[in-house]
Design a protein around this motif. Structure first.
Motif, short mmCIF file in Angstrom:
data_model
loop_
_atom_site.label_atom_id
_atom_site.label_comp_id
_atom_site.label_asym_id
_atom_site.label_seq_id
_atom_site.Cartn_x
_atom_site.Cartn_y
_atom_site.Cartn_z
N SER A 28 10.32 11.65 7.02
CA SER A 28 9.78 11.67 5.67
C SER A 28 10.00 13.00 4.95
CB SER A 28 8.29 11.31 5.70
OG SER A 28 7.61 12.21 6.52
N ASN A 29 10.13 14.09 5.71
CA ASN A 29 10.35 15.38 5.06
C ASN A 29 11.80 15.59 4.65
OD1 ASN A 29 7.76 16.14 5.18
ND2 ASN A 29 8.08 17.98 6.42
N ASP A 72 4.21 16.54 14.83
CA ASP A 72 5.43 16.22 15.57
C ASP A 72 6.08 17.48 16.17
OD1 ASP A 72 7.50 14.82 16.59
OD2 ASP A 72 8.51 14.42 14.70
N GLN A 84 -8.43 13.96 2.91
CA GLN A 84 -7.85 12.74 2.35
C GLN A 84 -8.44 11.49 3.01
OE1 GLN A 84 -3.65 13.63 2.49
NE2 GLN A 84 -3.93 15.34 1.10
N ASN A 89 -5.40 17.98 -2.62
CA ASN A 89 -4.97 18.96 -1.63
C ASN A 89 -5.92 20.14 -1.65
OD1 ASN A 89 -2.50 17.55 -0.93
ND2 ASN A 89 -1.86 18.10 -2.99
N LYS A 96 7.79 7.07 5.21
CA LYS A 96 6.63 7.38 6.04
C LYS A 96 6.17 6.14 6.79
CE LYS A 96 4.72 11.34 3.66
NZ LYS A 96 3.81 11.80 2.63
N TYR A 97 6.40 4.98 6.21
CA TYR A 97 5.99 3.73 6.85
C TYR A 97 6.96 3.33 7.94
CZ TYR A 97 4.73 -1.17 7.38
OH TYR A 97 4.36 -2.38 7.88
N ASP A 153 5.47 24.80 -0.74
CA ASP A 153 5.76 23.65 0.10
C ASP A 153 6.41 22.52 -0.70
OD1 ASP A 153 4.57 25.02 2.10
OD2 ASP A 153 2.64 23.99 1.96
N PRO A 164 5.46 15.20 10.33
CA PRO A 164 6.08 16.52 10.39
C PRO A 164 5.03 17.63 10.22
CG PRO A 164 7.20 15.10 8.79
CD PRO A 164 5.95 14.41 9.18
N ASN A 209 -6.18 18.89 5.53
CA ASN A 209 -5.69 17.90 4.58
C ASN A 209 -6.01 16.48 5.04
OD1 ASN A 209 -4.64 19.30 2.41
ND2 ASN A 209 -2.68 19.64 3.39
N LYS A 254 3.58 9.95 14.23
CA LYS A 254 3.91 11.38 14.33
C LYS A 254 4.30 11.88 12.94
CE LYS A 254 5.29 11.91 19.11
NZ LYS A 254 4.39 10.87 19.58
N ALA A 270 0.84 -1.20 0.00
CA ALA A 270 0.00 0.00 0.00
C ALA A 270 0.87 1.25 0.00
CB ALA A 270 -0.92 -0.01 1.22
N GLN A 271 1.92 1.24 0.82
CA GLN A 271 2.81 2.41 0.87
C GLN A 271 3.51 2.62 -0.46
OE1 GLN A 271 2.71 4.45 3.27
NE2 GLN A 271 1.56 3.21 4.71
N PRO A 327 8.38 7.75 10.09
CA PRO A 327 7.64 8.91 9.57
C PRO A 327 8.32 10.25 9.85
CG PRO A 327 6.38 7.75 11.28
CD PRO A 327 7.54 6.88 10.93
N GLU A 328 9.01 10.36 10.99
CA GLU A 328 9.60 11.65 11.34
C GLU A 328 10.60 12.13 10.29
OE1 GLU A 328 9.22 9.13 13.36
OE2 GLU A 328 8.48 9.77 15.33
N MET A 336 -5.20 -2.80 -0.06
CA MET A 336 -5.53 -1.42 0.31
C MET A 336 -6.76 -0.94 -0.44
SD MET A 336 -3.00 1.15 -1.78
CE MET A 336 -3.83 2.66 -1.30
N SER A 356 -0.17 8.00 3.41
CA SER A 356 0.59 6.93 4.07
C SER A 356 0.13 6.76 5.52
CB SER A 356 2.07 7.26 4.07
OG SER A 356 2.61 7.08 2.81
N PHE A 357 -0.03 7.90 6.20
CA PHE A 357 -0.40 7.85 7.61
C PHE A 357 -1.83 7.33 7.78
CE2 PHE A 357 2.48 11.70 7.34
CZ PHE A 357 3.61 10.95 7.61
N VAL A 404 1.03 4.31 -2.74
CA VAL A 404 0.83 5.70 -2.35
C VAL A 404 2.04 6.54 -2.77
CG1 VAL A 404 0.80 7.20 -0.35
CG2 VAL A 404 -0.83 5.36 -0.52
N ASN A 463 2.33 10.07 -5.22
CA ASN A 463 3.05 11.33 -4.97
C ASN A 463 4.14 11.52 -5.99
OD1 ASN A 463 1.59 12.14 -2.81
ND2 ASN A 463 2.88 11.07 -1.33
N LEU A 486 -3.34 5.27 5.82
CA LEU A 486 -3.35 3.82 5.59
C LEU A 486 -2.95 3.07 6.86
CD1 LEU A 486 -1.73 3.50 2.04
CD2 LEU A 486 -4.09 3.04 2.69
N GLN A 487 -1.99 3.65 7.59
CA GLN A 487 -1.58 3.00 8.85
C GLN A 487 -2.72 3.05 9.87
OE1 GLN A 487 2.44 4.19 10.20
NE2 GLN A 487 2.78 4.92 8.14
N GLY A 545 7.43 7.42 0.44
CA GLY A 545 6.31 6.64 0.98
C GLY A 545 6.81 5.57 1.94
#
Lengths: 287, 406
Positions: A263-264, B173, B238, A212, A256-257, A221, B202, B234, B200, A6-7, A260-261, A136, B210-211, A10, A14, B213-214, A253
């Motif tokens: 992911s940016n 976060d 979503q 979005n 994030k799985y 962003d 950002p 958002n 958590k 699934a991830q 997650p912290e 999913m 993704s989040f 997704v 993106n 789905l979890q 993706g």
């Protein structure tokens, strides 16, 4: 395991946005030698034009997919004619600064009138709902985004690398004097190319509007990540930016799985690693 | 030596008398509205908060009594370092007396320390963290509109009691998300529920798929959104796309603002339950204020509870200054005066400021209307219930604020 698939899916979704946006950037950089920092703002304008078309003119999503890129593309061509063309032959830095300034102004104006939290844009009726893939629930709209952007990316690549028009374009950037001697209007060609790159950004904006919020800062962003994609893929490489766009979406993706912290930041870590090993990017040519 | 000590004493005595005299006559005030002016919280605070402060000054009528009150505004960009730098400059260079608004708990806690150090006044309306009046309380701070404890004990409690006993958190976060998750978790476990997982994310994340789905895979009955502003809108949009609510899970928007509902659209937001302490369409007074406010906003927006809190906070601050007969430029003294006077205004009604700086007033449970129920561009909420202030906010017996220890 199911969650992992699934991830991946997704991430691919993106990645479609990254690919479409970095493709436009690559086209503009490859042909005009301009690092188009206004790309995010133009992507945002695409979403806003779709919003206006729907709410002021009653023109639906499908027409917006066609009209918004044309309208924003024309705006881009005016920018090129009135400002960017004067930078021909100057250092990249001038183009970067000018387009960055344009982006700030455009975003500022939109923010002044529409606030920052954004406006809703509904998913078109035909693409509502979703299907259960077993591992999913895939919203139909997101599946559409992946397929549509893949088609657009491949069509653009084909146009530039495989057609006569694309050959002229590539020749015009290599040796404008010679191409002009064949009776081809090079400045017009450059303007149209910028319009095409901008149109791609606006198209991504329309695609993203139902997912979005239509927000003035939606491009700001995203643009830094997209630039990282372009740098990793190699500045100016068409296929490189398409493949890297999708690949980075997937990697993000997965992050994030698993964590997650991060992911940016994962995209930038990758950028550093790639540049350390291959300073021209994965598929870039040496300057 | 003796002579110099004598002159020092004389000088001090002279200084004390002149400051006293100056204070009695000093009717100048400088207000700094520090907010997110351009990012994901700009619509719920931002320029609207500055406008609310201006309206409070105008409505106070102090200008007619010889007072000179200036307002400046700043953009902290959701970054604690930028927020504290502006706050320091305001106190040191611009001679600001009071800082208002400051959404974003991370920035709010950082600014809290600066205001205390400079002995200014701090009326926070925008930030959520209950730490402002709890572990990190300050004699210079009043926390006006809402906090994470209140959100957890109203929305959170109502949902657990309605059968939502398993939770999965989507948490922003930073300080705010952590505080909201902590306070809500305490309520869930106290009521026999269980937190089965969480993620958590950002701050300012455009894509939540993704989040989500979890969260979906966790099979929790409630997906608690410990985030705010653009992140919440958002997530909700979503979540609708991924069929989460249709699949039987319920979204708990622990913090939702009027401007968020506007941004999501009623089509998607309908039926959401959440808590606020102010809504423009509550009674004649709130409607009258909100219409005046809306007429002055560029996009015609109605005030959020954060902006309403800025208005009410500044009104109360100016009342305290008037009662003191002048501006002593002494934060602790002014805040003590504010705490000693009951609060009352058109927007929040009657209330009080507790010794830890927490303002107490009613909280309201709302439900978002369906598109057919809504009669106008800002007609969004149905009132579901009212929670009296003493039940909504941290009881003093539970507060860890050092100001309470005598």
């Amino acid at each position: 395991m199911q969650a992992l698939y699934a991830q991946l899916l997704v991430g691919l979704i993106n990645g479609s946005f990254y690919a479409l946006l970095s493709l436009g950037l690559a086209v503009i950089f490859g042909m005009l030698n301009i690092i188009n920092f206004a790309h995010g703002a133009l992507y945002m304008m695409g979403a806003f034009v779709a919003y206006f078309l729907l709410n002021l003119g009653g023109i639906n999503y499908w027409w917006a997919l066609l009209l918004a890129p044309i309208i924003v593309g024309i705006f881009g061509m005016i920018l090129e004619r009135t400002m960017l063309q004067w930078l021909t032959g100057l250092d990249h830095l001038y183009g970067l600064l000018l387009t960055f300034g344009i982006a700030l102004i455009v975003q500022g104006v939109f923010q002044n009138y529409f606030g920052s939290s954004g406006l809703p844009y509904a998913i078109p009726d035909q693409l509502r709902g979703g299907m259960n893939l077993g591992f999913m629930f895939l919203p139909v709209y997101r599946g559409w985004v992946v397929i549509f952007s893949l088609v657009v990316c491949i069509a653009t690549w084909f146009l530039i690398e495989k057609t006569r028009l694309g050959a002229y374009l590539r020749a015009a950037t290599e040796n404008p004097t010679l191409v002009r001697a064949f009776g081809i209007n090079v400045p017009r060609m450059i303007t149209l190319t910028y319009g095409l790159g901008v149109g791609l950004a606006a198209l991504a904006g329309v695609l993203s509007a139902p997912i979005n919020q239509v927000r003035p800062l939606m491009g700001a962003d995203l643009i830094i990540v997209v630039f990282a994609v372009v740098v990793i893929g190699g500045m100016g490489s068409i296929m490189g930016s398409i493949i890297t766009g999708f690949a980075l979406g997937v990697i993000e993706g997965l992050t994030k799985y698993f964590y997650p912290e991060a992911s940016n930041t994962v995209v930038f870590v990758l950028m550093v690693l790639v540049l350390l090993v291959k300073p021209t990017g994965l598929t870039g040519r040496a300057a | 030596m003796k002579k110099s000590i004598a002159s020092l004493l004389l000088g001090t005595a002279l200084a004390v008398t002149t400051t006293g005299a100056a204070f009695a006559q000093d009717k100048t005030v400088k207000i700094g509205a520090l907010s997110d002016q351009s990012g994901l919280y700009a619509d719920l605070g931002g320029p609207g908060s500055t406008l609310a402060a201006q309206m409070a000054v105008e409505d106070s009528g102090l200008a007619g009594k010889g007072w000179k009150i200036d307002i400046i505004s700043g953009d902290h960009q959701n970054k604690p370092d930028i927020g504290t730098a502006i706050a320091r400059q305001w106190f040191d260079v611009d001679k600001v007396d009071i800082i208002v608004d400051v959404p974003n708990s991370g920035v709010a806690l950082a600014v809290n320390n600066v205001v205390k150090e400079k002995n200014g006044v701090y009326i926070n309306s925008g930030a959520a963290t209950s730490d402002l009046t709890n572990a990190q309380c300050s004699p210079n701070t009043v926390h006006w509109t809402y906090d994470t404890y209140m959100l957890a004990h109203t929305t959170g409690q109502a949902l657990v009691k309605a059968g939502g006993d398993t939770w999965f958190f989507l948490t922003a976060d930073y300080a705010f998300g952590a505080a909201l998750e902590r306070d809500t978790t305490a309520v869930i476990t106290a009521n026999g529920g269980k937190v089965v997982g969480g993620v958590k994310h950002p701050l300012n994340t455009p894509d939540f798929s993704s989040f989500l789905l979890q969260a979906q895979a966790s099979k929790a009955k409630i997906i608690g959104l410990a985030n705010a502003g653009g992140d919440t809108t958002n997530t909700i949009k979503q979540a609708a796309e991924f069929g989460i609510v249709k699949g039987g899970q319920k979204l708990a928007a622990l913090l939702l603002f009027l401007t968020d509902v506007k941004a999501i659209g009623l089509e998607t937001a309908q039926g959401l339950n959440f808590t606020e302490t102010f809504y423009w369409d509550m009674n004649d007074q709130t409607r009258a204020f909100s219409k005046r406010f809306s007429a002055k906003m560029k996009n015609g927006a109605m005030p959020t509870m954060v902006q309403a809190g800025v208005y009410a906070g500044v009104r109360h601050y100016l009342k305290a200054l008037e009662a003191l007969g002048g501006n002593p430029h002494d934060g602790v003294k002014v805040v003590q005066k504010m705490k000693s006077m009951p609060t009352e205004d058109d927007l929040f009604g009657k209330g009080e400021i507790q010794p830890n700086g927490r303002t107490i007033h009613n909280a309201y449970l709302f439900e978002v209307k369906t598109p057919s129920e809504s009669k106008g561009p800002w007609d969004f909420y149905k009132l579901v219930g009212t929670v009296p202030g003493d039940q909504a906010f941290t009881p003093l017996s539970e507060s860890k604020c050092a100001l309470l220890k005598k």
